[in-house]
Design an enzyme around this catalytic site. Structure first.
Site, PDB file in Angstrom:
ATOM      1  N   LYS A 116      -0.096 -35.289  24.172  1.00  0.00           N
ATOM      2  CA  LYS A 116       1.147 -35.334  23.463  1.00  0.00           C
ATOM      3  C   LYS A 116       2.042 -34.335  24.335  1.00  0.00           C
ATOM      4  CE  LYS A 116       0.034 -37.492  19.274  1.00  0.00           C
ATOM      5  NZ  LYS A 116       0.503 -38.737  19.397  1.00  0.00           N
ATOM      6  N   GLU A 200       5.673 -28.930  16.117  1.00  0.00           N
ATOM      7  CA  GLU A 200       7.253 -29.291  16.386  1.00  0.00           C
ATOM      8  C   GLU A 200       8.056 -29.154  15.087  1.00  0.00           C
ATOM      9  OE1 GLU A 200       6.647 -33.037  18.661  1.00  0.00           O
ATOM     10  OE2 GLU A 200       6.784 -34.083  16.833  1.00  0.00           O
ATOM     11  N   HIS A 235       1.174 -41.158   8.249  1.00  0.00           N
ATOM     12  CA  HIS A 235       1.793 -41.405   9.282  1.00  0.00           C
ATOM     13  C   HIS A 235       0.987 -42.862  10.045  1.00  0.00           C
ATOM     14  CE1 HIS A 235       3.032 -37.489   8.694  1.00  0.00           C
ATOM     15  NE2 HIS A 235       1.903 -36.753   8.782  1.00  0.00           N
ATOM     16  N   ARG A 297      -0.352 -48.780  26.283  1.00  0.00           N
ATOM     17  CA  ARG A 297      -1.325 -50.184  25.852  1.00  0.00           C
ATOM     18  C   ARG A 297      -0.530 -51.075  25.259  1.00  0.00           C
ATOM     19  NH1 ARG A 297      -1.198 -49.002  20.460  1.00  0.00           N
ATOM     20  NH2 ARG A 297      -1.803 -46.760  19.771  1.00  0.00           N
TER      21      ARG A 297
HETATM   22  P1  ADP Z   1      -0.256 -48.562  16.946  1.00  0.00           P
HETATM   23  O1  ADP Z   1       1.325 -47.866  16.912  1.00  0.00           O
HETATM   24  O2  ADP Z   1      -0.265 -49.537  17.947  1.00  0.00           O
HETATM   25  O3  ADP Z   1      -0.524 -48.870  15.259  1.00  0.00           O
HETATM   26  P2  ADP Z   1      -1.956 -46.398  16.391  1.00  0.00           P
HETATM   27  O4  ADP Z   1      -2.040 -45.015  17.040  1.00  0.00           O
HETATM   28  O5  ADP Z   1      -1.898 -46.629  14.968  1.00  0.00           O
HETATM   29  O6  ADP Z   1      -0.985 -47.409  17.327  1.00  0.00           O
HETATM   30  O7  ADP Z   1      -3.492 -46.958  16.862  1.00  0.00           O
HETATM   31  C1  ADP Z   1      -3.640 -48.503  17.144  1.00  0.00           C
HETATM   32  C2  ADP Z   1      -4.941 -48.796  16.616  1.00  0.00           C
HETATM   33  O8  ADP Z   1      -5.932 -48.512  17.477  1.00  0.00           O
HETATM   34  C3  ADP Z   1      -4.753 -48.605  15.284  1.00  0.00           C
HETATM   35  O9  ADP Z   1      -5.056 -49.869  14.575  1.00  0.00           O
HETATM   36  C4  ADP Z   1      -6.262 -48.167  15.293  1.00  0.00           C
HETATM   37  O10 ADP Z   1      -7.338 -48.663  14.421  1.00  0.00           O
HETATM   38  C5  ADP Z   1      -6.586 -47.794  16.686  1.00  0.00           C
HETATM   39  N1  ADP Z   1      -6.955 -46.357  16.892  1.00  0.00           N
HETATM   40  C6  ADP Z   1      -6.084 -45.239  17.009  1.00  0.00           C
HETATM   41  N2  ADP Z   1      -6.732 -44.373  17.429  1.00  0.00           N
HETATM   42  C7  ADP Z   1      -8.290 -44.417  17.635  1.00  0.00           C
HETATM   43  C8  ADP Z   1      -9.155 -43.877  17.961  1.00  0.00           C
HETATM   44  N3  ADP Z   1      -9.086 -42.473  18.279  1.00  0.00           N
HETATM   45  N4  ADP Z   1     -10.410 -44.436  17.867  1.00  0.00           N
HETATM   46  C9  ADP Z   1     -10.391 -45.780  17.957  1.00  0.00           C
HETATM   47  N5  ADP Z   1      -9.394 -46.673  17.377  1.00  0.00           N
HETATM   48  C10 ADP Z   1      -8.257 -45.834  17.149  1.00  0.00           C
HETATM   49  P1  ADP Z   2       0.126 -40.729  16.525  1.00  0.00           P
HETATM   50  O1  ADP Z   2      -0.241 -40.716  17.940  1.00  0.00           O
HETATM   51  O2  ADP Z   2      -0.901 -40.478  15.492  1.00  0.00           O
HETATM   52  O3  ADP Z   2       0.643 -42.203  16.478  1.00  0.00           O
HETATM   53  P2  ADP Z   2       2.778 -39.860  16.510  1.00  0.00           P
HETATM   54  O4  ADP Z   2       3.102 -38.594  17.245  1.00  0.00           O
HETATM   55  O5  ADP Z   2       3.185 -41.073  16.978  1.00  0.00           O
HETATM   56  O6  ADP Z   2       1.291 -39.704  16.444  1.00  0.00           O
HETATM   57  O7  ADP Z   2       3.145 -39.560  15.036  1.00  0.00           O
HETATM   58  C1  ADP Z   2       2.625 -40.444  14.094  1.00  0.00           C
HETATM   59  C2  ADP Z   2       3.762 -40.694  12.812  1.00  0.00           C
HETATM   60  O8  ADP Z   2       4.079 -39.210  12.306  1.00  0.00           O
HETATM   61  C3  ADP Z   2       5.150 -40.997  13.479  1.00  0.00           C
HETATM   62  O9  ADP Z   2       5.382 -42.501  13.478  1.00  0.00           O
HETATM   63  C4  ADP Z   2       6.107 -40.337  12.400  1.00  0.00           C
HETATM   64  O10 ADP Z   2       6.292 -40.976  11.157  1.00  0.00           O
HETATM   65  C5  ADP Z   2       5.374 -39.237  12.017  1.00  0.00           C
HETATM   66  N1  ADP Z   2       5.936 -37.999  12.771  1.00  0.00           N
HETATM   67  C6  ADP Z   2       5.635 -37.538  13.996  1.00  0.00           C
HETATM   68  N2  ADP Z   2       6.127 -36.754  14.437  1.00  0.00           N
HETATM   69  C7  ADP Z   2       7.065 -36.349  13.601  1.00  0.00           C
HETATM   70  C8  ADP Z   2       8.225 -35.206  13.659  1.00  0.00           C
HETATM   71  N3  ADP Z   2       8.659 -34.479  14.328  1.00  0.00           N
HETATM   72  N4  ADP Z   2       9.067 -35.316  12.193  1.00  0.00           N
HETATM   73  C9  ADP Z   2       8.708 -36.397  11.352  1.00  0.00           C
HETATM   74  N5  ADP Z   2       7.994 -37.005  11.478  1.00  0.00           N
HETATM   75  C10 ADP Z   2       6.991 -37.256  12.533  1.00  0.00           C
HETATM   76 MG    MG Z   3       2.260 -42.939  17.237  1.00  0.00          MG
END
Ligand code: ADP
Ligand code: ADP
Ligand code: MG
Length: 658
Positions: A116, A200, A235, A297
């Site tokens: 990130k 952040e 989240h 993806r």
């Molecule tokens: P999306 O926005 O598509 O929901 P997520 O980041 O929540 O993206 O992850 C998508 C899917 O991938 C989730 O349903 C979760 O089960 C799986 N996933 C996320 N991170 C991991 C990980 N580190 N290892 C295995 N599966 C993961």
């Molecule tokens: P992940 O890889 O686990 O999906 P993200 O960076 O996409 O991580 O963040 C997951 C969730 O956390 C976001 O969908 C949002 O709801 C919350 N989030 C992330 N960054 C922020 C932020 N700077 N301020 C408020 N909420 C946040």
């Molecule tokens: Mg995300």
């Protein structure tokens, strides 16, 4: 088109990919772990090959083994789905090295967006607005605390290698920073093998709005509009929709353009999602959205985009992967209606959303125009503790947002699941929640409304219990009749004692029950026999006469009663059948679920106070802190940190103080 595809995934997404591949005339190859030998996707694929034991690390994450199967079966391509290996650059590279088409972006794009911090730096250069904060390489707690102060609280600590909402901590004030940092780093190390974090600004009243992008290998990049995924818990997305309520054409244009720039900046090819956080305090404003990350993806929630665009994103992925050009340009695309998706999970909203595993005694979904169900399981299958406990995605597509939400709520109400607990009732309430309906929500909506959404402990559903007990007694009567016919001697138990169940005519009995595993009071039951058939009901003056339940599902161990989307398991209780082994005599702390014991904070002989943190169990992407139920002395630590523990396993034995 590609001749064949190996699907390096499982569950609903494997099924969904297979469906499109088969429609395109491709040969489909599944790979599966021992836990999935009987799974739906294995049955659907043209061929299926085992790749190892249940833990993903030993099967679905085994790059070499999957490549080996692909070569052996002469698979022309590999589709990674989401999760697992989908965002691992070395997997894309391994495919390329072996002459297999990876249905996804180039390894270089995965790498560029994989962390990130680096991703933020990169898109910033392409003039894409990013969330203000520190995403440099320094990791010293003092330095990061200083940065947090400069950014201004609240801040969000995020694992740079994060995903799935893991390794993320919101911090309100400086005094909490160090503890939050430590716990985020530990979770990051455990989950991703990388403890690094960024800090952040926590955007207030945040709306998660993401843009679906698509690029071909010929320099064409378009966006397929936005999805609003602001309804989240921890989240993680719970309900997603397209388009986003309150979105203006101007803002859509700005976000779409920014997403396309981000994709171009990494030479993107295929389907990708650029996630933004928007400051929703004064409604959506074109100058108040910020890049969070790019998921390189297919996304879980891609069906809502398919619904409003009429496109099949998996088909497009295959076409682009085989070298075709995108069959449209930006101007050809338009939004049709509104779509909403709910993630139906095997989890218990009444018990802090703990995953709920076990056999699916019943599983039925509604069918109808505008309703789409993406699932990977069927009745009789097992929800295991090894993988994400998603049962299905329920998607509704209507002319308007209101219509789509009503359709989705109805579909959830008609969904039948018996066995594992689910969030169906919770999701239905969400679809009906006033603020959400009115488009007034942000990512904190669920947390603020847990109570009215029916999350948290609920009193037993008396009507369901009564119907369940009645069903059990009917069953018992039938069984006694049968055994009488066969003149066999029944062993004596309260559930076959003659005074309890020779229920001829109308009489009342006390019934010993287990309701959802808890001992319940005996209740009054009336049974009438009429022309050789007995009906069992509660109360002849009949408080339940007007009541109804949705479904009763018979299982060998009891009856599942569904009412208003809620499940109640009613079982006969036999006091002579006590499980001595799991009896809680002096007080002990048990694992709340299958998982991994990741930390123990106490030692034998130590005195602890009620509420004190004792240990952490990690399961299904979450850490569960176990606390002392009362003031006590630690008598024994029964499991080693690092150990896999079964649900109900005793972890710490306590000597309770008088
Ligand atoms: P999306 O926005 O598509 O929901 P997520 O980041 O929540 O993206 O992850 C998508 C899917 O991938 C989730 O349903 C979760 O089960 C799986 N996933 C996320 N991170 C991991 C990980 N580190 N290892 C295995 N599966 C993961
Ligand atoms: P992940 O890889 O686990 O999906 P993200 O960076 O996409 O991580 O963040 C997951 C969730 O956390 C976001 O969908 C949002 O709801 C919350 N989030 C992330 N960054 C922020 C932020 N700077 N301020 C408020 N909420 C946040
Ligand atoms: Mg995300």
């Amino acid at each position: 088109m590609l001749e064949s595809v190996l699907i390096a995934n499982r569950g609903e997404i494997a099924c969904r990919i297979i469906r499109t591949a088969q429609r395109l005339g491709m040969r489909t190859v599944a790979v599966y772990s021992e836990a999935d030998a009987g799974a739906l996707f294995v049955q659907m694929a043209d061929e299926a090959h085992p790749i190892g034991p249940p833990p993903a690390r030993e099967s679905y994450l085994q790059i070499d083994r999957i490549i080996e199967v692909a070569k052996r079966t002469k698979a022309a391509s590999i589709h990674p789905g989401y999760g697992f290996l989908s965002e691992r650059a070395e997997f894309a590279e391994a495919c390329a090295k072996n002459g297999i088409v990876f249905v996804g972006p180039p390894a270089s794009a995965i790498k560029a967006m994989g962390l990130k911090d680096a991703a933020k730096a990169l898109v910033q250069q392409a003039q894409v607005p990013v969330v203000p904060g520190y995403h440099g390489s320094k990791q010293e707690p003092d330095f990061l605390r200083q940065k947090a102060y400069e950014i201004g609280y609240p801040v969000l600590i995020k694992a740079v290698a994060g995903g799935g909402g893991k390794g993320m901590r919101r911090v309100e004030k400086a005094a909490d920073f160090d503890a939050a940092l430590e716990s985020a780093q530990r979770e990051a190390q455990n989950s991703f093998g990388d403890p690094r974090v960024l800090v952040e600004k926590y955007i207030l009243s945040p709306r998660h709005i993401e843009i679906q992008v698509f690029a071909d290998g010929h320099g064409n990049v378009v966006h397929l509009f936005e999805r609003d995924c602001s309804l989240q818990r921890r989240h993680q997305k719970v309900i997603e929709e397209a388009p986003a309520p309150g979105m203006t054409p101007e803002m859509r244009q700005g976000m779409g353009q920014a997403a396309v720039e981000a994709a171009r900046a990494v030479g993107y090819v295929g389907a990708g999602t650029v996630e933004f956080i928007a400051d929703g305090r004064e409604g959506l404003r074109p100058d108040r959205f910020y890049f969070m990350e790019m998921n390189t993806r297919l996304q879980v929630e891609h069906p809502v985009t398919e619904a409003i665009t009429g496109l099949d994103l998996v088909e497009l992925q295959f076409r682009v992967a085989s070298g075709e050009k995108l069959p449209f340009s930006q101007d050809d695309l338009a939004i049709n209606g509104h779509a909403v998706e709910a993630r139906l999970y095997a989890e218990d909203p009444e018990k802090e959303f703990l995953p709920s595993t076990g056999k699916l005694w019943a599983l039925e979904f509604p069918e109808g125009e505008g309703i789409r169900i993406d699932t990977g399981v069927e009745a009789g299958a097992e929800v295991t503790p090894f993988y994400d406990p998603m049962i299905a995605k329920v998607i509704a597509h209507g002319a308007t947002r209101d219509e789509a939400l009503t359709m989705l709520a109805d579909a959830l109400g008609e969904t039948v699941v018996a066995g594992p607990r689910t969030n169906a009732a919770f999701l239905k309430k969400l679809c009906e929640a006033e603020g959400f309906r009115a488009g007034q929500f942000d990512t904190g909506f669920i947390d603020r409304n847990l109570e009215s959404l029916g999350a948290g402990p609920q009193p037993a559903d008396d009507v369901a219990v009564s119907f369940g007990a009645a069903a059990l007694i009917s069953r018992e009567i039938d069984r006694l009749r049968m055994s009488e016919l066969q003149k066999s001697d029944e062993p004596s138990s309260p559930w076959s004692a003659p005074d309890g169940f020779q229920l001829l005519g109308v009489r009342s009995v006390g019934v010993p029950l287990l309701v959802d595993g808890e001992r319940a009071e005996a209740r009054e039951v009336f049974s009438t026999e009429h022309q050789g058939a007995s009906t069992v009901a509660f109360g002849s003056s009949d408080p339940w006469a007007d009541e109804q339940v949705d479904r009763e599902i018979d299982a060998p161990h009891g009856v599942y009663v569904l009412r208003n989307g809620r499940q109640t398991l009613v079982q006969p209780y036999d006091p002579f059948d006590v499980d001595l082994e799991h009896m809680d005599e002096g007080g002990s702390v048990k694992a709340p679920m299958h998982g991994k014991l990741i930390a123990v904070f106490v030692l034998p002989g130590e005195r602890v106070e009620k509420g004190q943190r004792l240990a952490i169990v990690e399961a299904m992407k979450m850490e569960h802190v176990l606390v002392a139920p009362s003031n006590a002395e630690i008598a024994e630590i029964a499991a080693e940190p690092g150990a896999q523990v079964a649900e109900g396993a005793r972890l710490i034995v306590l000597k309770t103080e008088e």
